[in-house]
Write a protein that holds these residues in place. Structure first.
Motif, mmCIF file in Angstrom:
data_model
loop_
_atom_site.group_PDB
_atom_site.id
_atom_site.type_symbol
_atom_site.label_atom_id
_atom_site.label_comp_id
_atom_site.label_asym_id
_atom_site.label_seq_id
_atom_site.Cartn_x
_atom_site.Cartn_y
_atom_site.Cartn_z
ATOM 1 N N VAL A 1 12.924 0.493 0.391
ATOM 2 C CA VAL A 1 11.859 1.498 0.539
ATOM 3 C C VAL A 1 12.335 2.664 1.402
ATOM 4 N N ASN A 2 11.706 3.811 1.208
ATOM 5 C CA ASN A 2 11.908 4.950 2.110
ATOM 6 C C ASN A 2 11.343 4.519 3.462
ATOM 7 N N PRO A 3 12.185 4.511 4.507
ATOM 8 C CA PRO A 3 11.727 3.921 5.777
ATOM 9 C C PRO A 3 10.552 4.642 6.427
ATOM 10 N N LEU A 4 10.326 5.900 6.058
ATOM 11 C CA LEU A 4 9.228 6.643 6.687
ATOM 12 C C LEU A 4 7.920 6.533 5.900
ATOM 13 N N ASP A 5 7.969 5.854 4.750
ATOM 14 C CA ASP A 5 6.783 5.720 3.910
ATOM 15 C C ASP A 5 6.090 4.383 4.229
ATOM 16 N N TYR A 6 5.217 4.400 5.249
ATOM 17 C CA TYR A 6 4.602 3.159 5.731
ATOM 18 C C TYR A 6 3.710 2.517 4.672
ATOM 19 N N ASP A 7 3.068 3.362 3.825
ATOM 20 C CA ASP A 7 2.240 2.795 2.754
ATOM 21 C C ASP A 7 3.102 1.995 1.787
ATOM 22 N N LEU A 8 4.318 2.491 1.555
ATOM 23 C CA LEU A 8 5.217 1.793 0.637
ATOM 24 C C LEU A 8 5.668 0.446 1.213
ATOM 25 N N TRP A 9 5.960 0.417 2.507
ATOM 26 C CA TRP A 9 6.269 -0.874 3.159
ATOM 27 C C TRP A 9 5.097 -1.832 2.922
ATOM 28 N N GLN A 10 3.887 -1.334 3.242
ATOM 29 C CA GLN A 10 2.678 -2.152 3.122
ATOM 30 C C GLN A 10 2.485 -2.639 1.686
ATOM 31 N N ASN A 11 2.615 -1.720 0.724
ATOM 32 C CA ASN A 11 2.349 -2.060 -0.667
ATOM 33 C C ASN A 11 3.447 -2.908 -1.296
ATOM 34 N N SER A 12 4.603 -3.005 -0.626
ATOM 35 C CA SER A 12 5.694 -3.817 -1.167
ATOM 36 C C SER A 12 5.610 -5.274 -0.718
ATOM 37 N N LEU A 13 4.672 -5.564 0.203
ATOM 38 C CA LEU A 13 4.526 -6.946 0.680
ATOM 39 C C LEU A 13 4.061 -7.845 -0.459
ATOM 40 N N THR A 14 4.637 -9.038 -0.542
ATOM 41 C CA THR A 14 4.154 -10.035 -1.503
ATOM 42 C C THR A 14 3.909 -11.339 -0.728
ATOM 43 N N ASP A 15 3.401 -12.346 -1.426
ATOM 44 C CA ASP A 15 3.170 -13.641 -0.764
ATOM 45 C C ASP A 15 4.473 -14.251 -0.271
ATOM 46 N N SER A 16 5.591 -13.830 -0.882
ATOM 47 C CA SER A 16 6.889 -14.423 -0.527
ATOM 48 C C SER A 16 7.662 -13.598 0.505
#
Ligand SMILES: *Cc1c(COP(=O)(O)O)cnc(C)c1O
Length: 403
Positions: free
Chosen positions: A138-153
């Motif tokens: 992910v782009n490290p400054l895109d916090y929404d992308l970090w958040q939205n990339s989370l999965t159960d695993s």
């Protein structure tokens, strides 16, 4: 040998910890820490040997497991990072590998900043993938992308801040909240700042990794790494190192432990030299026929991470980059005209180094990846060393005169 002292040093300032934590003294009374170049250890009796092997009695058995000199370095870096424990490894890469092997299993998912050391990306895409561990960059400054990339695993979030070579600063506290919302761990590669400028564990990170090869040594002599974190995670890490063998040598541990004694003084000097060069480069933008297009150093108010860096770090670090007016040809001419700076990809050295990222450190990236990461053909990175700032600026003038 040193453990009562450690509790004492836990309450002292960073400068005292850097010089004193983990100190070891044998019956010889030596003042400087000794180097234990021994592969194994002798036992007083067969019974004592049995107890050491079974773990019933603490103590040294074999230097792949424990070594007193390596322990000095581990205790010193743990104290500096404010960690319960630390584990030394043979290199920065084996530190990252150790974190993965200690904490991940097949089926797990990792989210990794796109702006990490190139070999770190390869570790995830080539080797972790083989183990059935998936990774999302992910782009490290895109916090929404970090958040939205989370999965159960998702078990691990991995970031490097400030980023190399554009000095983007990532908000560690914010990222740790995202990680902890799914009980994942945040791992921070603290190579660029070192604990002298930034203590990620105090900001909410779970694990810190280091390439000791860079600023911890500080003079470009040895390859090594370290991990710091809570005692449970470090036990897992140590178990991996003992079993699979990416152990730090006693000699290298001694060099790094000695390096830590001067870490804070060196980092302050790296920061002030880097600020002097960055300011000089920034001034060149004002010239009637400018040869500098843009300067990337978080100490400059013009940098987009300036405010966050002021909040999160005690200093802005020793690495900067800038774009000359022109393209590859101009960047190469600039680099070749410098006389003091070493043309090498290494960083975190007393000697200033200069490099063209697009054709060296980041040469493996595709054109699209380079564009996205801001690695243009006219970009030059400098790891500012400890020479006189005036002489280094003269070197920049030589580069500029070649354009
Ligand atoms: C150099 C480096 C590494 C790898 O460390 P080695 O000691 O070369 O294995 C990892 N992360 C960062 C940020 C580095 O600069």
């Amino acid at each position: 040998m040193a453990s009562e002292l450690d509790d004492f040093f836990a309450n002292t300032d960073l400068d005292t910890i850097a010089v004193r934590a983990g100190q070891l003294r044998t019956h010889e009374g030596e003042h400087s820490e000794p180097i234990f170049t021994t592969s194994s250890y002798v036992f007083e009796s067969a019974e004592a040997a049995a107890k050491r092997f079974s773990g019933e009695e603490a103590g040294n058995v074999y230097s792949r497991y424990t070594n007193p000199t390596v322990r000095v370095f581990e205790q010193r870096i743990a104290a500096l990072e404010g960690a319960e424990a630390a584990v030394a490894t043979a290199s920065g890469m084996s530190a990252i590998l150790t974190v993965c092997m200690a904490l991940l299993k097949s089926g797990d998912h990792v989210i990794c900043s796109r702006s990490v050391f190139g070999t770190t990306s390869v570790l995830f895409t080539k080797y972790m993938a083989k183990m059935g561990i998936s990774v999302t960059f992910v782009n490290p400054l895109d916090y929404d992308l970090w958040q939205n990339s989370l999965t159960d695993s998702t078990k691990l979030l991995f970031v490097e801040t400030p980023s190399n070579p554009l000095c983007d600063v990532v908000d560690i506290a914010r990222l740790s909240e995202i990680a902890h919302s799914v009980s994942a761990k945040l791992v921070v590669d603290n190579c660029f700042c070192t604990p002298a400028l930034q203590q990620p564990l105090k900001l909410g990170a779970d694990i810190v990794v280091h390439s000791a090869t860079k600023y911890l040594d500080g003079q470009g002599r040895c390859v090594g790494g370290a991990i710091a974190g809570n005692a449970v995670d470090m036990d897992e890490a140590l178990a991996f190192v003992r079993t699979c063998g990416p152990t730090m040598s006693a000699f290298n541990a001694w060099v790094f432990a000695k390096g830590l004694e001067t870490l804070r003084l060196r980092m302050d000097a790296h920061c002030s030299n880097a600020m002097a060069l960055a300011s000089w480069l920034e001034e060149q933008k004002q010239s009637p026929s400018p040869k500098v297009e843009q300067v990337f150093y978080a100490g400059l108010p013009s940098h987009k991470s300036h405010e966050l860096a002021k909040k999160q770090q005690r200093g802005f670090g020793g690495v900067l980059s800038f774009r000359v007016v022109g393209g590859r040809e101009e960047a190469w001419r600039f680099i070749d005209a410098t006389k003091i700076m070493s043309l090498t990809a290494n960083l975190g050295d007393a000697k200033t180094t200069i490099v063209h990222p697009a054709t060296t450190t980041h040469g493996r990236l595709s054109d699209d990846e380079k564009k996205e990461a801001g690695i243009t053909e006219n970009l030059i990175r400098i790891s500012v060393g400890l020479e006189s700032a005036n002489d280094l600026i003269s070197d920049l003038e030589r580069g500029m005169a070649a354009l």
